[in-house]
Design an enzyme around this catalytic site. Sequence first.
Site, mmCIF file in Angstrom:
data_model
loop_
_atom_site.group_PDB
_atom_site.id
_atom_site.type_symbol
_atom_site.label_atom_id
_atom_site.label_comp_id
_atom_site.label_asym_id
_atom_site.label_seq_id
_atom_site.Cartn_x
_atom_site.Cartn_y
_atom_site.Cartn_z
ATOM 1 N N LYS A 169 0.842 -1.199 0.000
ATOM 2 C CA LYS A 169 0.000 0.000 0.000
ATOM 3 C C LYS A 169 0.876 1.247 0.000
ATOM 4 O O LYS A 169 1.571 1.528 0.972
ATOM 5 C CB LYS A 169 -0.875 0.036 1.257
ATOM 6 N N GLU A 244 9.564 0.520 10.787
ATOM 7 C CA GLU A 244 10.558 1.579 10.558
ATOM 8 C C GLU A 244 9.853 2.895 10.846
ATOM 9 O O GLU A 244 9.044 3.349 10.032
ATOM 10 C CB GLU A 244 11.052 1.539 9.103
ATOM 11 N N CYS A 278 13.319 10.430 7.471
ATOM 12 C CA CYS A 278 13.296 9.888 8.837
ATOM 13 C C CYS A 278 14.639 10.113 9.526
ATOM 14 O O CYS A 278 14.692 10.429 10.710
ATOM 15 C CB CYS A 278 12.946 8.412 8.805
ATOM 16 N N GLU A 380 9.431 15.160 16.736
ATOM 17 C CA GLU A 380 10.045 15.025 15.412
ATOM 18 C C GLU A 380 9.569 16.194 14.549
ATOM 19 O O GLU A 380 8.368 16.371 14.354
ATOM 20 C CB GLU A 380 9.645 13.698 14.761
HETATM 21 P P1 NAD Z 1 2.047 7.735 8.469
HETATM 22 O O1 NAD Z 1 2.278 6.847 9.653
HETATM 23 O O2 NAD Z 1 1.001 8.777 8.583
HETATM 24 O O3 NAD Z 1 1.653 6.871 7.186
HETATM 25 C C1 NAD Z 1 2.473 5.839 6.701
HETATM 26 C C2 NAD Z 1 1.611 4.868 5.911
HETATM 27 O O4 NAD Z 1 0.710 4.225 6.822
HETATM 28 C C3 NAD Z 1 0.737 5.505 4.847
HETATM 29 O O5 NAD Z 1 0.677 4.654 3.716
HETATM 30 C C4 NAD Z 1 -0.620 5.596 5.534
HETATM 31 O O6 NAD Z 1 -1.705 5.635 4.628
HETATM 32 C C5 NAD Z 1 -0.627 4.320 6.336
HETATM 33 N N1 NAD Z 1 -1.528 4.313 7.503
HETATM 34 C C6 NAD Z 1 -2.087 5.362 8.151
HETATM 35 N N2 NAD Z 1 -2.845 4.934 9.177
HETATM 36 C C7 NAD Z 1 -2.774 3.581 9.174
HETATM 37 C C8 NAD Z 1 -3.318 2.562 10.011
HETATM 38 N N3 NAD Z 1 -4.101 2.847 11.054
HETATM 39 N N4 NAD Z 1 -3.010 1.279 9.747
HETATM 40 C C9 NAD Z 1 -2.183 0.967 8.708
HETATM 41 N N5 NAD Z 1 -1.655 1.879 7.882
HETATM 42 C C10 NAD Z 1 -1.925 3.184 8.124
HETATM 43 O O7 NAD Z 1 3.469 8.360 8.113
HETATM 44 P P2 NAD Z 1 3.796 9.437 6.988
HETATM 45 O O8 NAD Z 1 3.309 10.770 7.439
HETATM 46 O O9 NAD Z 1 3.360 8.916 5.669
HETATM 47 O O10 NAD Z 1 5.405 9.392 7.006
HETATM 48 C C11 NAD Z 1 6.191 10.196 7.828
HETATM 49 C C12 NAD Z 1 6.727 9.399 9.006
HETATM 50 O O11 NAD Z 1 7.408 8.237 8.537
HETATM 51 C C13 NAD Z 1 7.751 10.174 9.804
HETATM 52 O O12 NAD Z 1 7.535 9.950 11.185
HETATM 53 C C14 NAD Z 1 9.077 9.557 9.369
HETATM 54 O O13 NAD Z 1 10.132 9.706 10.296
HETATM 55 C C15 NAD Z 1 8.678 8.122 9.172
HETATM 56 N N6 NAD Z 1 9.628 7.431 8.298
HETATM 57 C C16 NAD Z 1 10.423 6.441 8.828
HETATM 58 C C17 NAD Z 1 11.359 5.799 8.028
HETATM 59 C C18 NAD Z 1 12.246 4.722 8.570
HETATM 60 O O14 NAD Z 1 12.797 3.968 7.779
HETATM 61 N N7 NAD Z 1 12.389 4.605 9.877
HETATM 62 C C19 NAD Z 1 11.478 6.151 6.679
HETATM 63 C C20 NAD Z 1 10.648 7.156 6.169
HETATM 64 C C21 NAD Z 1 9.708 7.787 6.986
#
Ligand code: NAD
Length: 476
Positions: A169, A244, A278, A380
């Site tokens: 997804k 992650e 991230c 963050e």
């Molecule tokens: P997010 O958690 O809002 O969304 C990530 C994904 O999860 C999206 O596809 C979203 O649609 C989906 N999602 C949302 N609610 C969900 C649920 N209840 N169940 C399952 N899936 C759900 O994150 P974002 O705003 O897209 O990304 C930014 C965050 O990601 C930041 O905190 C960043 O640090 C982190 N990040 C971490 C890494 C890593 O490798 N550690 C890499 C990139 C980004």
Amino acid sequence: MKMLINGEWCDAASGKVFEVRNPATGDLIEEVPFGNEDDVRAAVEAAGEAFADWSTKDPRVRSKILLFAATEVRRRNTELGTLLTTEQGKPIREAVDEINGFANILEYYHALSAREQGEYLKIRGYGHAAVQRRPLGICGAIIPWNMPAIIMGWKIGAALTAGNTMVLKPARTAPLTCIRLAEILEEAGLPPGVLNIVTGPGETVGREIARNPGIRKVSFTGEVGTGRQVAMDAAPTMKHLTLELGGSDPMIVADDADIGMAVEGVIRGRFYNCGQVCTAVKRLYLFDSIADEFIRHLKSRVEEIVVGNGLDRGVSMGPLNNRAGFMRVVTQVDTAREQDEGTIITGGRTPEGEAYKRGFFFLPTLVTDVPYDSILFSEEVFGPVLPIATVSGLDEAIDLANNSRYGLGASVWTRSADVIARATESLEAGIVWVNQHLRIPPEVPFGGMKSSGIGRENGSRALEEYTEEKTVLIRL
Ligand code: NAD
């Protein structure tokens, strides 16, 4: 664009669509199927049917398909990079780099696929033991919008090479590049059902991936809070998990550091991808004695950053990707300003001018003299804002660096072997860089400590995360 289920490009079961818009202009780019739980279930069924054949193929045959796709992705990197910039916002140079990074990951797993897996032991009194490594089955992948191509590469590279099938997804605001990459994988010979792409909201599509009993593992990248929800949804069906999550990486600059090099480290480490990485540098700790000189250099370099539409020539920083992320950064900066938490020495606002009115633009921002307990350090900040504090020495810097719920990355900048030894030993982070930051080659494991996550991606270790061991003990 459509979603991919069982090798077919299809609409959502509901017939609904959602819009993907350019974050620099607000213009509509494409409509994408608004998937729901039914679409995930159909994708799981397809992935289940594909598993028997895919999992028993020679790993080299599997990974050769990934290699063919990687070659095609490199050939089309400008077209794919342009699509990525249009939906995500980053400057085209960064987007093309990311597309090449996706290819690099697939090439790495192709090289690795020839490695023997499992082990043989002869144990006195018990006989012969064969420890096999077997693919898990259907894996779910949930990815964010900030680095969609790279993160898709991390997940499919290891999972598919190891013989699993997948339901992936993408994020709502950046699904298009993932869809195009899946198309290229299909054209390269990926059999129907091996990789399925379901687009739609996290609350339905994401949650069904986490809950579906047919899925054996979920690899999630996103925020800590969402990761926690995914873990809870996955628990009843006892799924393997890779999480992650967010980070708040500290960067420590010692008094003997190469200042020019460290300033460039901040420019890339904090402002790459408009700060939406991230492992971006999110907290800067400078030794007292070099702080004034460092901040002077840094400020003049930050003011050279050209903000604009990532497709325009000469632009070095694009907009934030979406309204929610933009509003969060604005609120964090406003709160710090209202609470007198430091001095904004450059930026701190949206840029002025007609060209910026329709996009989520925010100027690169430096905040000095930030109190250690400021929200700019504790939360963050997922945007181009860098809080800076000075420290009396390494011990204080390490204490502050570790005083965070996050533990994703950290860096120390110095020429001293003693500082390197102490910092690399003590910093609580999944990756510690010395005289660099942000760089993650596919060869090394990547993941977080503390609230930054569970499990590792990348490296040969990632193949272990997508397989499970079966021991066969034979007495002859
Ligand atoms: P997010 O958690 O809002 O969304 C990530 C994904 O999860 C999206 O596809 C979203 O649609 C989906 N999602 C949302 N609610 C969900 C649920 N209840 N169940 C399952 N899936 C759900 O994150 P974002 O705003 O897209 O990304 C930014 C965050 O990601 C930041 O905190 C960043 O640090 C982190 N990040 C971490 C890494 C890593 O490798 N550690 C890499 C990139 C980004």
